[in-house]
Design a protein around this motif. Structure first.
Motif, PDB file in Angstrom:
ATOM      1  N   ASP A  93       0.848  -1.188   0.000  1.00 60.17           N
ATOM      2  CA  ASP A  93       0.000   0.000   0.000  1.00 60.17           C
ATOM      3  C   ASP A  93       0.887   1.243   0.000  1.00 60.17           C
ATOM      4  N   ALA A  94       0.271   2.407   0.106  1.00 57.98           N
ATOM      5  CA  ALA A  94       1.027   3.660   0.012  1.00 57.98           C
ATOM      6  C   ALA A  94       1.910   3.898   1.229  1.00 57.98           C
ATOM      7  N   GLN A  95       1.688   3.136   2.307  1.00 59.25           N
ATOM      8  CA  GLN A  95       2.530   3.260   3.504  1.00 59.25           C
ATOM      9  C   GLN A  95       3.680   2.260   3.496  1.00 59.25           C
ATOM     10  N   GLY A  96       3.755   1.424   2.454  1.00 57.09           N
ATOM     11  CA  GLY A  96       4.839   0.463   2.356  1.00 57.09           C
ATOM     12  C   GLY A  96       4.557  -0.877   3.010  1.00 57.09           C
ATOM     13  N   ILE A  97       3.299  -1.127   3.404  1.00 55.84           N
ATOM     14  CA  ILE A  97       2.930  -2.408   3.988  1.00 55.84           C
ATOM     15  C   ILE A  97       2.671  -3.401   2.867  1.00 55.84           C
ATOM     16  N   HIS A 139       8.523   9.179  -5.019  1.00 60.37           N
ATOM     17  CA  HIS A 139       7.469   9.137  -6.034  1.00 60.37           C
ATOM     18  C   HIS A 139       8.057   8.882  -7.423  1.00 60.37           C
ATOM     19  N   ARG A 140       8.920   7.870  -7.495  1.00 62.10           N
ATOM     20  CA  ARG A 140       9.537   7.512  -8.763  1.00 62.10           C
ATOM     21  C   ARG A 140       9.988   6.060  -8.709  1.00 62.10           C
ATOM     22  N   ALA A 141      10.242   5.487  -9.881  1.00 63.56           N
ATOM     23  CA  ALA A 141      10.760   4.128  -9.950  1.00 63.56           C
ATOM     24  C   ALA A 141      12.218   4.120  -9.500  1.00 63.56           C
ATOM     25  N   VAL A 142      12.580   3.142  -8.683  1.00 66.63           N
ATOM     26  CA  VAL A 142      13.961   3.036  -8.208  1.00 66.63           C
ATOM     27  C   VAL A 142      14.398   1.576  -8.179  1.00 66.63           C
ATOM     28  N   THR A 143      15.693   1.375  -8.286  1.00 73.82           N
ATOM     29  CA  THR A 143      16.319   0.090  -7.991  1.00 73.82           C
ATOM     30  C   THR A 143      17.359   0.331  -6.907  1.00 73.82           C
ATOM     31  N   ILE A 144      17.219  -0.372  -5.796  1.00 75.55           N
ATOM     32  CA  ILE A 144      18.196  -0.303  -4.703  1.00 75.55           C
ATOM     33  C   ILE A 144      18.913  -1.644  -4.679  1.00 75.55           C
ATOM     34  N   HIS A 145      20.185  -1.620  -5.058  1.00 75.75           N
ATOM     35  CA  HIS A 145      20.947  -2.851  -5.285  1.00 75.75           C
ATOM     36  C   HIS A 145      21.910  -3.102  -4.133  1.00 75.75           C
ATOM     37  N   ARG A 146      21.672  -4.181  -3.413  1.00 76.93           N
ATOM     38  CA  ARG A 146      22.560  -4.698  -2.392  1.00 76.93           C
ATOM     39  C   ARG A 146      23.023  -3.621  -1.400  1.00 76.93           C
ATOM     40  N   SER A 158      18.459  -7.165  -3.888  1.00 73.19           N
ATOM     41  CA  SER A 158      18.309  -6.184  -4.973  1.00 73.19           C
ATOM     42  C   SER A 158      16.810  -5.982  -5.176  1.00 73.19           C
ATOM     43  N   CYS A 159      16.354  -4.742  -5.071  1.00 72.03           N
ATOM     44  CA  CYS A 159      14.917  -4.444  -5.081  1.00 72.03           C
ATOM     45  C   CYS A 159      14.601  -3.399  -6.135  1.00 72.03           C
ATOM     46  N   THR A 160      13.683  -3.732  -7.025  1.00 73.12           N
ATOM     47  CA  THR A 160      13.253  -2.821  -8.085  1.00 73.12           C
ATOM     48  C   THR A 160      11.776  -2.525  -7.886  1.00 73.12           C
ATOM     49  N   THR A 161      11.432  -1.247  -7.773  1.00 71.89           N
ATOM     50  CA  THR A 161      10.083  -0.849  -7.376  1.00 71.89           C
ATOM     51  C   THR A 161       9.558   0.281  -8.249  1.00 71.89           C
ATOM     52  N   HIS A 162       8.279   0.182  -8.603  1.00 74.29           N
ATOM     53  CA  HIS A 162       7.574   1.264  -9.295  1.00 74.29           C
ATOM     54  C   HIS A 162       6.361   1.673  -8.480  1.00 74.29           C
ATOM     55  N   PRO A 163       6.142   2.977  -8.281  1.00 74.05           N
ATOM     56  CA  PRO A 163       4.919   3.417  -7.600  1.00 74.05           C
ATOM     57  C   PRO A 163       3.686   3.069  -8.439  1.00 74.05           C
ATOM     58  N   ILE A 164       2.538   2.935  -7.785  1.00 72.68           N
ATOM     59  CA  ILE A 164       1.259   2.679  -8.442  1.00 72.68           C
ATOM     60  C   ILE A 164       0.269   3.734  -7.973  1.00 72.68           C
ATOM     61  N   HIS A 165      -0.534   4.238  -8.917  1.00 75.17           N
ATOM     62  CA  HIS A 165      -1.526   5.274  -8.619  1.00 75.17           C
ATOM     63  C   HIS A 165      -2.928   4.731  -8.840  1.00 75.17           C
ATOM     64  N   ASP A 166      -3.874   5.247  -8.066  1.00 75.40           N
ATOM     65  CA  ASP A 166      -5.248   4.782  -8.200  1.00 75.40           C
ATOM     66  C   ASP A 166      -5.973   5.525  -9.314  1.00 75.40           C
ATOM     67  N   HIS A 167      -7.288   5.283  -9.443  1.00 75.07           N
ATOM     68  CA  HIS A 167      -8.061   5.852 -10.551  1.00 75.07           C
ATOM     69  C   HIS A 167      -8.218   7.366 -10.443  1.00 75.07           C
ATOM     70  N   LEU A 168      -7.879   7.921  -9.278  1.00 75.58           N
ATOM     71  CA  LEU A 168      -7.937   9.372  -9.097  1.00 75.58           C
ATOM     72  C   LEU A 168      -6.561  10.017  -9.218  1.00 75.58           C
ATOM     73  N   GLY A 169      -5.569   9.224  -9.602  1.00 71.28           N
ATOM     74  CA  GLY A 169      -4.228   9.761  -9.779  1.00 71.28           C
ATOM     75  C   GLY A 169      -3.430   9.878  -8.503  1.00 71.28           C
ATOM     76  N   ARG A 170      -3.957   9.324  -7.401  1.00 66.39           N
ATOM     77  CA  ARG A 170      -3.267   9.423  -6.118  1.00 66.39           C
ATOM     78  C   ARG A 170      -2.313   8.245  -5.935  1.00 66.39           C
ATOM     79  N   LEU A 171      -1.203   8.490  -5.222  1.00 66.63           N
ATOM     80  CA  LEU A 171      -0.281   7.413  -4.910  1.00 66.63           C
ATOM     81  C   LEU A 171      -1.012   6.382  -4.053  1.00 66.63           C
ATOM     82  N   ALA A 199       4.181  -3.868 -15.668  1.00 65.69           N
ATOM     83  CA  ALA A 199       3.153  -4.433 -14.800  1.00 65.69           C
ATOM     84  C   ALA A 199       2.455  -3.350 -13.982  1.00 65.69           C
ATOM     85  N   ALA A 200       3.213  -2.381 -13.482  1.00 67.72           N
ATOM     86  CA  ALA A 200       2.611  -1.292 -12.708  1.00 67.72           C
ATOM     87  C   ALA A 200       1.625  -0.510 -13.568  1.00 67.72           C
ATOM     88  N   ARG A 201       1.986  -0.240 -14.818  1.00 65.48           N
ATOM     89  CA  ARG A 201       1.078   0.484 -15.716  1.00 65.48           C
ATOM     90  C   ARG A 201      -0.164  -0.350 -16.024  1.00 65.48           C
TER      91      ARG A 201
END
Length: 324
Positions: A93-97, A139-146, A158-171, A199-201
């Motif tokens: 979720d938006a809190q990282g859970i 609020h951007r795609a990142v890769t944090i490697h080791r 190694s973690c690669t993450t993209h934010p996801i937004h809802d139908h109202l454009g909110r994070l 996949a995020a898109r």
């Protein structure tokens, strides 16, 4: 699968942060600085990842239920693409859970130990610099490697993450692929990043279509660049050709706000004359059919189309049609 965490990692973090200008020159150092000074974390921490209670996890899942529903087939496809490389897939979720996960059973024990599991808190406030938490904060795609991670215990990941937004454009959350492979290369991480971005898109698009299931969905140009990301700019348009919804990409590209939507924003004002022609062509047939079925009675045709008489009169004038 992975080497032991880096023993000199805490010293490296502190040496970097001793350089007062470091955080200004490096986004990574800036995140390390937040981890140390804002969140009060220690890089040498080797304890277990923080988790929420079962009740808190259930509440988090309920809060993002529509997005989770849209995500299910996408998570399955993403895991099929990356699972054989020793990766697991997390949706947060938006809190990282972490609220959902895909992974191979053979890796479950080690990934559970590292906190790559539903209920784990991957916010930057809990884990310091990491793919999920840093992507959400910045609020951007990142890769944090080791050893780019803040906590020593996470330096095998190694973690690669993209934010996801809802139908109202909110994070609304984040999509992450994590691996503990010691031999992960830049090429492999780049391919994973592309897969996670796609996949995020796909999740955002599906969630948007679900939220506006009765509206016409219009592609507003090719999308908007967001760092290395590129997302579809979609509009939801009602029967009066007014915009009733817009993805975050559309909002950024076309400067759409909730206030503009609430003030009744014609789609043609955003998309130009070509869109007006497209709308007119599709409307003409629908309006003519409604008029034919009502014997030319405008009030009856308006009821059949689900619009007001005044709205239909405006459409008739614009389309060069007439009724009585």
């Amino acid at each position: 699968m992975a080497k032991d965490p880096e023993p000199d990692h805490p010293d490296r973090v502190r040496r970097t942060l001793d350089d007062a200008a470091g955080p200004a020159r490096s986004a990574l150092a800036a995140s390390w600085r937040r981890s140390l000074t804002v969140h009060g974390l220690a890089p040498e921490d080797r304890g277990r990842a923080r988790t929420v209670t079962d009740r808190q996890l259930q509440e988090a899942r309920q809060a993002m239920e529509p997005l989770m529903l849209a995500a299910q087939p996408v998570l399955d496809r993403l895991f099929l693409a990356v699972g054989d490389t020793g990766c697991c897939v997390l949706l947060t979720d938006a809190q990282g859970i972490a609220v959902d996960r895909r992974g191979a059973a053979v890796d479950d024990e080690i990934f559970h130990l590292w906190g790559l599991w539903p209920g784990s808190d991957w916010s930057e406030a809990a884990e310091g610099t990491n793919g999920i938490g840093t992507a959400l904060v910045e609020h951007r795609a990142v890769t944090i490697h080791r050893d780019q991670h803040f906590h020593t215990r996470n330096t095998a990941l190694s973690c690669t993450t993209h934010p996801i937004h809802d139908h109202l454009g909110r994070l609304a959350g984040a999509l992450d692929v994590s691996s503990a492979r010691a031999d992960a290369t830049a090429i492999m991480l780049g391919l994973i990043s592309n897969a996670v971005g796609d996949a995020a898109r796909a999740i955002e698009t599906q969630a948007f279509r679900q939220a506006f299931a009765d509206a016409r969905i219009v592609l507003a140009g090719g999308g908007v660049a967001d760092g290395a990301d590129r997302s579809a700019a979609l509009l939801a348009v009602d029967r009066d050709d007014l915009v009733i919804g817009a993805t975050r990409a559309a909002r950024v590209a076309l400067k759409i706000t909730d206030a503009r939507i609430a003030a009744q924003l014609p789609a043609s004002d955003l998309l130009g004359s070509a869109a007006e022609t497209d709308f007119s062509d599709s409307e003409r047939g629908a309006v003519r059919r409604a008029l034919a079925r009502s014997g030319g009675n405008v009030s009856a045709a308006a009821r059949a189309l689900g619009v007001s008489r005044a709205t239909l009169h405006r459409k008739l004038n614009r389309l060069g049609l007439s009724g009585h």
